[in-house]
Write an enzyme that holds these catalytic residues in place. Structure first.
Site, PDB file in Angstrom:
ATOM      1  N   SER A 471       0.814  -1.216   0.000  1.00  0.00           N
ATOM      2  CA  SER A 471       0.000   0.000   0.000  1.00  0.00           C
ATOM      3  C   SER A 471       0.851   1.271   0.000  1.00  0.00           C
ATOM      4  O   SER A 471       1.493   1.584  -0.986  1.00  0.00           O
ATOM      5  CB  SER A 471      -0.957  -0.062   1.199  1.00  0.00           C
ATOM      6  N   ASP A 482      10.319   5.593 -10.044  1.00  0.00           N
ATOM      7  CA  ASP A 482       9.930   6.286 -11.272  1.00  0.00           C
ATOM      8  C   ASP A 482      10.737   7.566 -11.493  1.00  0.00           C
ATOM      9  O   ASP A 482      11.035   7.936 -12.630  1.00  0.00           O
ATOM     10  CB  ASP A 482       8.434   6.615 -11.248  1.00  0.00           C
ATOM     11  N   LYS A 496      -0.826  -4.413  -3.215  1.00  0.00           N
ATOM     12  CA  LYS A 496      -2.142  -3.928  -2.792  1.00  0.00           C
ATOM     13  C   LYS A 496      -2.280  -2.487  -3.267  1.00  0.00           C
ATOM     14  O   LYS A 496      -1.816  -1.557  -2.626  1.00  0.00           O
ATOM     15  CB  LYS A 496      -2.266  -4.043  -1.273  1.00  0.00           C
TER      16      LYS A 496
END
Length: 701
Positions: A471, A482, A496
């Site tokens: 999460s 990224d 998740k």
């Protein structure tokens, strides 16, 4: 696959051979359960809200009806041991009609199926208790036969005699398991008698709310594993588990067949601090205080087991467990109950020195067990409220003043927490820019979660993750990856990537998935999680733990990327770093041990049957113990340590209570080869980056 049968009330009981009575006659102490009027209206509400509000936008039609039929029967009888094939044939006529029933507010067929199931269990339990009044049935433990461990692809018994033989083997297996724990036949008979009498008592206490919740959750699980209906009683338990005043051991439990299984440990909680309980361990008995009687909980309702484990802070509870990947032998662990406080979950730091072979570097490590915030203090506008970002900012400031060359942020076992904190934490490491995208059920995409300040720390960074990082951890690690802001090292994370909200109902509430997380690259964190740039040995079986282990998990997909910076040219550095890492760990005693241990446990997990021959089981246990001892002694010899003389000596050292009684544990490299190797990767990273003269903020896309 990780079972989706969490809602099963009683399933997979280890019973004996006995006669199955006609379904037309209930056992003397078993009454049929019937729905009450309000449940029909609640069922209509649930269908309506699922169709309108759920991210998936699935319609409840014939196909969904067939899925509900399959899921409901599977949740009741996952081992295909209770129903006869004639029962299933009788129920099959309703397979594509349940959707029409639900829209009409009719749940009768769900109750009819459950009452047959309840009858079958009642008959089996009453008969086995009657047999055990005269002691154990006679079993031939020299006979070569086995019991199927996984009956997912097996058929339901076609006849009473076929069912009787299955139950004979199940009871024989239960008796043999207990014999191998050195219990006498009298003790075994008494334990099993009490176990089945307890299950009969709990069976008689079932009410229409229990059946309705089970039936409705068989529907919600078709949408995804995180959407579920909470009855008034379950809602009360859910609210209690979310409260800071909850006192217990700090473990998330779930049902799998007849066992209560550890699904996840709360970071910094009492169970976590023992170091002796792991995900997938099974709890078979619970005792109060340090010497109270151990109560067998096999076959109990999940909430009843939770009630037994929960207690006042400062008191003790003892858990008898079957460790995952072991030989089936039991271990008893004493835990001091306490509140899981923010201080126990707070970020902490340490500094270690590592060399890349040419130069030594000071590496700061920040361990972050969860993404926390003291909401109450925050709402009061307390200027000193406690939060993840505030604590990590303070630790970063201290580390920079102490002259560290790089920072490792350890998110292993971090199951997530506050999205706000995940966003604000990212803000400490990147300049202004988006952190996560959220797509809602109405297909609108929100990009409001952004970094809004200049980075506080601009030096070399590594994020350490594993399969239990979920999460909010995945949002942070995905953003760092990224932006090419730092290395992500470890194992593929949990996956998740969905958001749930609570929707009120006439009775209870519906927890429903309404949104999905996406990285700035456009990739979803759902299902696939975050994949590390450099992988460590797998320590947790991803087929058993993780979002991809759920049958109805929402799939991975992607949306458009958003413009974001690229900070370092990591693509050119990772191959060299990986080669150095692989060369080190190929001969490192701890990593050799970890790989062998995981391979061995995986082989055992793939077993389809278990022998019911006592000598074969004893030999199997001896072989397992010797294999474990050989792996451990190989590791110890390579590290210059004295090998254990026997498995008993090794087992004694493992069971010694060396865990701290309370408070957060310190960060150490001892017994943490993964963190130790991460330090060497970081040293290599710093050295290579210096030589490459890699620019900060290389380009934008």
């Amino acid at each position: 696959m990780l079972s989706n049968r969490i809602a099963a009330l009683i399933s997979g009981l280890s019973l004996s051979l006995l006669v199955v009575t006609s379904p037309a006659v209930l056992a003397a102490d078993t009454e049929e359960l019937k729905p009450h009027e309000d449940q029909g209206g609640t069922a209509r509400e649930i269908v309506s809200k699922l169709e309108m509000l759920h991210y998936n936008k699935l319609k409840v039609g014939d196909e969904m009806s067939a899925g509900l039929w399959d899921e409901y029967i599977d949740s009741l009888d996952p081992t295909k041991s209770y129903f006869l094939s004639s029962d299933i044939d009788e129920f099959r006529q309703w397979r594509t009609k349940l959707d029409d029933d639900l829209r009409a507010g009719n749940v009768d067929r769900g109750f009819d199926i459950y009452n047959r199931y309840r009858l079958r269990i009642s008959d089996r339990l009453n008969n086995i208790v009657s047999q055990l009044e005269n002691g154990l049935p006679e079993f031939d433990f020299t006979k070569e036969e086995s019991l199927e461990l996984d009956r997912e692809d097996s058929a339901w018994p076609k006849s009473i005699s076929e069912a009787d033989d299955l139950w004979r083997k199940r009871l024989k297996s239960s008796v043999l398991n207990l014999r191998l724990t050195d219990k006498s036949d009298e003790e075994i008979a008494d334990l099993l008698k009490r176990r089945y009498k307890g299950q009969l008592k709990r069976l008689s206490q079932q009410n229409s709310d229990d059946v309705f919740e089970l039936y409705m959750n068989s529907l919600t699980r078709l949408y995804d594993p995180h959407s579920n209906y909470l009855s008034p009683r379950s809602l009360e338990n859910f609210n209690m588990s979310m409260s800071l005043s909850l006192e217990g051991i700090g473990a998330v439990l779930q049902m799998e067949d007849e066992y209560t299984k550890v699904a996840r440990l709360v970071a910094g909680g009492p169970a976590d601090r023992t170091g002796k309980i792991k995900p997938n361990d099974k709890i078979v008995a619970v005792g109060q205080d340090k010497d109270g009687e151990m109560v067998d909980v096999v076959g109990w309702r999940l909430d009843d087991v939770v009630d037994l484990i929960r207690g006042s802070a400062g008191t003790f509870v003892r858990l008898e467990t079957i460790p995952t990947g072991g030989d089936g032998s039991h271990r008893t662990i004493t835990i001091k109950r306490s509140k899981v406080k923010l201080e126990d979950q707070a970020a902490k730091k340490a500094i270690f020195e590592f060399s890349d072979g040419e130069q030594s570097y000071k590496i700061g490590v920040i361990n972050l067990p969860t993404f926390y915030i003291d909401f109450e203090a925050y709402r009061r506008r307390d200027p000193n409220y406690k939060s993840t970002t505030r604590d990590v900012a303070r630790l970063l400031d201290e580390l920079q003043k102490e002259g560290v060359d790089g920072v490792i942020l350890d998110l292993r076992n971090n199951g997530g927490g506050s999205l706000q904190e995940a966003t604000m934490l990212t803000d400490l490491f990147i300049d202004q820019g988006p952190v996560v995208q959220i797509r809602h059920a109405n297909e609108q995409i929100s990009r409001h979660n952004r970094s809004r300040s200049r980075a506080m720390y601009r030096g070399p960074l590594m994020v350490l993750i594993n399969r239990l990082s979920a999460s909010a951890s995945e949002i942070f690690a995905g953003a760092i990856q990224d932006y090419n802001r730092g290395l992500v090292v470890g194992n593929q994370s949990f996956g998740k990537g969905t958001v749930q909200t609570m929707a009120p109902l006439k009775e209870g509430q519906l927890k429903i998935t309404q949104s999905k997380f996406y990285r700035v690259s456009g990739d979803s964190t759902q299902h696939a999680g975050v994949k590390p740039d450099i992988s460590m040995p797998q320590l947790i079986d991803s087929e058993q733990v993780g979002e991809s282990a759920y049958d109805t998990a929402l799939p991975w997909d992607r949306i458009h990327a958003v413009r974001h910076a690229k900070y370092f040219n990591l693509k050119d550095l990772v191959p060299t770093l990986s080669k150095k890492h692989e060369k080190r760990t190929a001969v490192d005693p701890d990593f050799v041990f970890l790989r062998k241990q995981f391979e061995y446990q995986s082989e055992r997990a793939d077993r389809k049957a278990v022998s019911l021959n006592e000598q074969a089981r004893i030999q199997e246990r001896e072989n397992l113990n010797q294999e474990i001892l050989a792996m451990e002694n190989e590791r110890r010899k390579a590290k210059g340590l004295e090998p254990y003389e026997s498995f008993e000596a090794y087992e004694k050292s493992e069971s010694e209570d060396t865990a701290p009684v309370g408070g957060p544990t310190e960060i150490t490299l001892e017994d943490d080869p993964v963190l130790n190797e991460a330090g060497y990767i970081m040293a290599d990273f710093i050295g290579l980056k210096k030589h490459a003269n890699s620019p900060q903020v290389a380009n934008f896309d």
